[in-house]
Write an enzyme that holds these catalytic residues in place. Structure first.
Site, short mmCIF file in Angstrom:
data_model
loop_
_atom_site.label_atom_id
_atom_site.label_comp_id
_atom_site.label_asym_id
_atom_site.label_seq_id
_atom_site.Cartn_x
_atom_site.Cartn_y
_atom_site.Cartn_z
N ARG A 102 0.88 -1.18 0.00
CA ARG A 102 0.00 0.00 0.00
C ARG A 102 0.91 1.22 0.00
O ARG A 102 1.71 1.42 0.92
CB ARG A 102 -0.90 0.01 1.24
CG ARG A 102 -1.54 1.36 1.48
CD ARG A 102 -2.62 1.35 2.53
NE ARG A 102 -3.81 0.65 2.05
CZ ARG A 102 -5.00 0.72 2.65
NH1 ARG A 102 -5.17 1.44 3.73
NH2 ARG A 102 -6.03 0.06 2.15
N HIS A 129 -7.60 0.76 -6.17
CA HIS A 129 -7.74 -0.11 -5.00
C HIS A 129 -8.43 -1.40 -5.48
O HIS A 129 -9.58 -1.67 -5.16
CB HIS A 129 -8.59 0.62 -3.94
CG HIS A 129 -8.48 0.04 -2.57
ND1 HIS A 129 -7.70 -1.06 -2.27
CD2 HIS A 129 -9.08 0.41 -1.39
CE1 HIS A 129 -7.81 -1.32 -0.97
NE2 HIS A 129 -8.64 -0.46 -0.42
N GLN A 132 -10.20 -3.97 -3.14
CA GLN A 132 -11.47 -3.46 -2.66
C GLN A 132 -12.58 -3.76 -3.68
O GLN A 132 -13.66 -4.24 -3.31
CB GLN A 132 -11.36 -1.94 -2.44
CG GLN A 132 -12.62 -1.30 -1.93
CD GLN A 132 -12.95 -1.73 -0.51
OE1 GLN A 132 -12.11 -1.63 0.38
NE2 GLN A 132 -14.16 -2.20 -0.29
N ASP A 224 -17.34 7.16 -0.61
CA ASP A 224 -16.04 7.00 0.05
C ASP A 224 -15.69 8.37 0.66
O ASP A 224 -16.32 9.39 0.35
CB ASP A 224 -14.99 6.55 -0.99
CG ASP A 224 -13.61 6.34 -0.40
OD1 ASP A 224 -13.48 6.21 0.84
OD2 ASP A 224 -12.62 6.31 -1.19
N CYS A 264 -16.33 1.67 1.22
CA CYS A 264 -15.12 0.85 1.44
C CYS A 264 -14.64 0.93 2.88
O CYS A 264 -13.92 0.04 3.33
CB CYS A 264 -14.02 1.28 0.47
SG CYS A 264 -13.58 3.01 0.66
N ARG A 292 -13.42 -8.63 1.97
CA ARG A 292 -12.00 -8.38 1.65
C ARG A 292 -11.19 -9.65 1.93
O ARG A 292 -10.31 -10.01 1.17
CB ARG A 292 -11.46 -7.23 2.52
CG ARG A 292 -12.06 -5.86 2.22
CD ARG A 292 -11.63 -5.34 0.86
NE ARG A 292 -10.19 -5.24 0.75
CZ ARG A 292 -9.45 -4.23 1.22
NH1 ARG A 292 -10.02 -3.19 1.81
NH2 ARG A 292 -8.13 -4.22 1.07
N1 CP Z 1 -11.15 -0.20 2.75
C1 CP Z 1 -9.88 -0.26 3.16
O1 CP Z 1 -8.95 -0.48 2.39
O2 CP Z 1 -9.70 -0.08 4.51
P1 CP Z 1 -8.30 0.16 5.22
O3 CP Z 1 -7.78 1.48 4.75
O4 CP Z 1 -8.61 0.17 6.69
O5 CP Z 1 -7.37 -0.94 4.86
N1 NVA Z 2 -10.03 6.73 -0.97
C1 NVA Z 2 -9.60 6.28 0.34
C2 NVA Z 2 -9.79 4.81 0.48
C3 NVA Z 2 -9.44 4.25 1.82
C4 NVA Z 2 -9.61 2.76 1.89
C5 NVA Z 2 -8.14 6.66 0.54
O1 NVA Z 2 -7.35 6.49 -0.38
O2 NVA Z 2 -7.81 7.14 1.63
#
Ligand code: CP
Ligand code: NVA
Length: 319
Positions: A102, A129, A132, A224, A264, A292
């Site tokens: 990530r 993502h 997701q 989101d 999400c 997930r």
């Molecule tokens: N939806 C999601 O990716 O959650 P986190 O940021 O907690 O991993």
């Molecule tokens: N769009 C959000 C998603 C978190 C899972 C971010 O990137 O922070």
């Protein structure tokens, strides 16, 4: 399916995306069948941003498959600063059998995949993502029985989650609508890709600045955070701009009577979603979060089983 990495939904065929989702369903209903699939394999988890769901679901998922995880926090590697992406890839490929990452720039996961011989899984970048989206469409399939033909309305920021939802929707024949304030639309190349690829599956991708048009008669309303990780400096400005895009009861009621609400997570009640929507009977956000785990177990099995086979071959060859 011979694909070493899971970087983007766009890298697969519609058939392959369907196969991932079918495998996820199988794993969810028969977890014991897959308990030893990745016995002895280690997945490194590189996080340059915070996480709850991604960390826990990969961690628990690889353990349930018989493997191990190794959590590397933002402070530990300091990708590209303390050490180059190339060197990190070349070190890790000698010690672990897969890497979930990530990070910020999408190019970093692409570079990691180019340099490392082991599978790389995108656990969120600024651009996409994909894990997701796999969990999202698995959830839609479970609740609605079919994904093709669904009207999926994403209301908010044209961000990483929106991009992957558009890509997977195009692969699976869904009609994805994205409603954003002007200047916050999804990336133009992402829109083009989703529009073109939807043509072969019966899917579509429609971008609008009108949340009412998007929500009207929708099967799924999705939102989101208005401010994604890394955009904290824009938070106050975004709160003003995105306010008319809040998913509240009034907006949600424009959708079909049996519509579901998706997010999400993490959610910000009172900002992108009103509490009486996310906490209503229409909300499937925790089923979505649980999925997930199942979706990513399917991804790990699909990618890393080749590593298991390769490891066995090498052991036999050298004995
Ligand atoms: N939806 C999601 O990716 O959650 P986190 O940021 O907690 O991993
Ligand atoms: N769009 C959000 C998603 C978190 C899972 C971010 O990137 O922070």
């Amino acid at each position: 399916m011979v694909r070493n990495d899971f970087l983007s939904i766009r890298d697969f065929t519609p058939q392959e995306i369907r196969e991932f989702i079918e495998l996820a369903r199988l794993i969810k209903s028969n977890p014991g069948l897959f308990a030893g699939s990745l016995r002895g394999q280690t997945l490194a988890l590189i996080f340059e941003k915070p996480s709850l769901r991604t960390r826990v679901s990969f961690d628990v998922g690889i353990h349930q498959l018989g493997g191990f995880s190794l959590y590397l926090s933002p402070a530990e590697i300091n990708l590209g600063k303390r050490e180059s992406v190339y060197d990190v890839a070349k070190n890790l490929e000698r010690m672990v059998q897969g890497i979930m990452i990530r990070t910020f720039a999408h190019e970093i996961v692409e570079q990691m995949a180019e340099y490392a011989s082991i599978p790389i899984i995108n656990g969120l970048t600024d651009y996409s993502h994909p894990c997701q989206a796999m969990a999202d469409y698995l959830t839609m399939l479970e609740v609605k029985g079919e994904v093709a033909g669904l009207k999926v309305a994403f209301i908010g920021d044209g961000n990483n989650v929106a991009h992957s939802l558009m890509f997977a929707g195009a692969q699976l024949g869904a009609n994805v609508w994205v409603a954003t304030p002007p200047k916050y639309e999804p990336d133009a190349a992402a829109i083009r890709w989703a529009t073109e690829h939807g043509q072969s599956t019966g899917g579509s991708c429609t971008i609008t600045n009108d949340p009412v048009e998007a929500a009207h008669n929708a099967d799924v309303i999705y939102t989101d955070a208005w401010t994604s990780m890394g955009q904290e400096a824009e938070k106050a400005e975004r709160e003003k701009i995105f306010r008319p895009y809040q998913v509240n009861t009034e907006l949600f009621h424009l959708a079909k009577q049996d519509a579901i609400f998706m997010h999400c997570l993490p959610a910000h009640r009172g900002e992108e979603v009103a509490p009486d929507v996310i906490d209503s009977v229409h909300s499937v956000v925790f089923q979505q979060a649980e999925n997930r785990l199942h979706a990513q177990k399917a991804i790990m099995v699909e990618l890393m089983k080749h590593e298991v086979a390769e490891g066995l071959r090498m052991r036999v060859a050298s004995s």
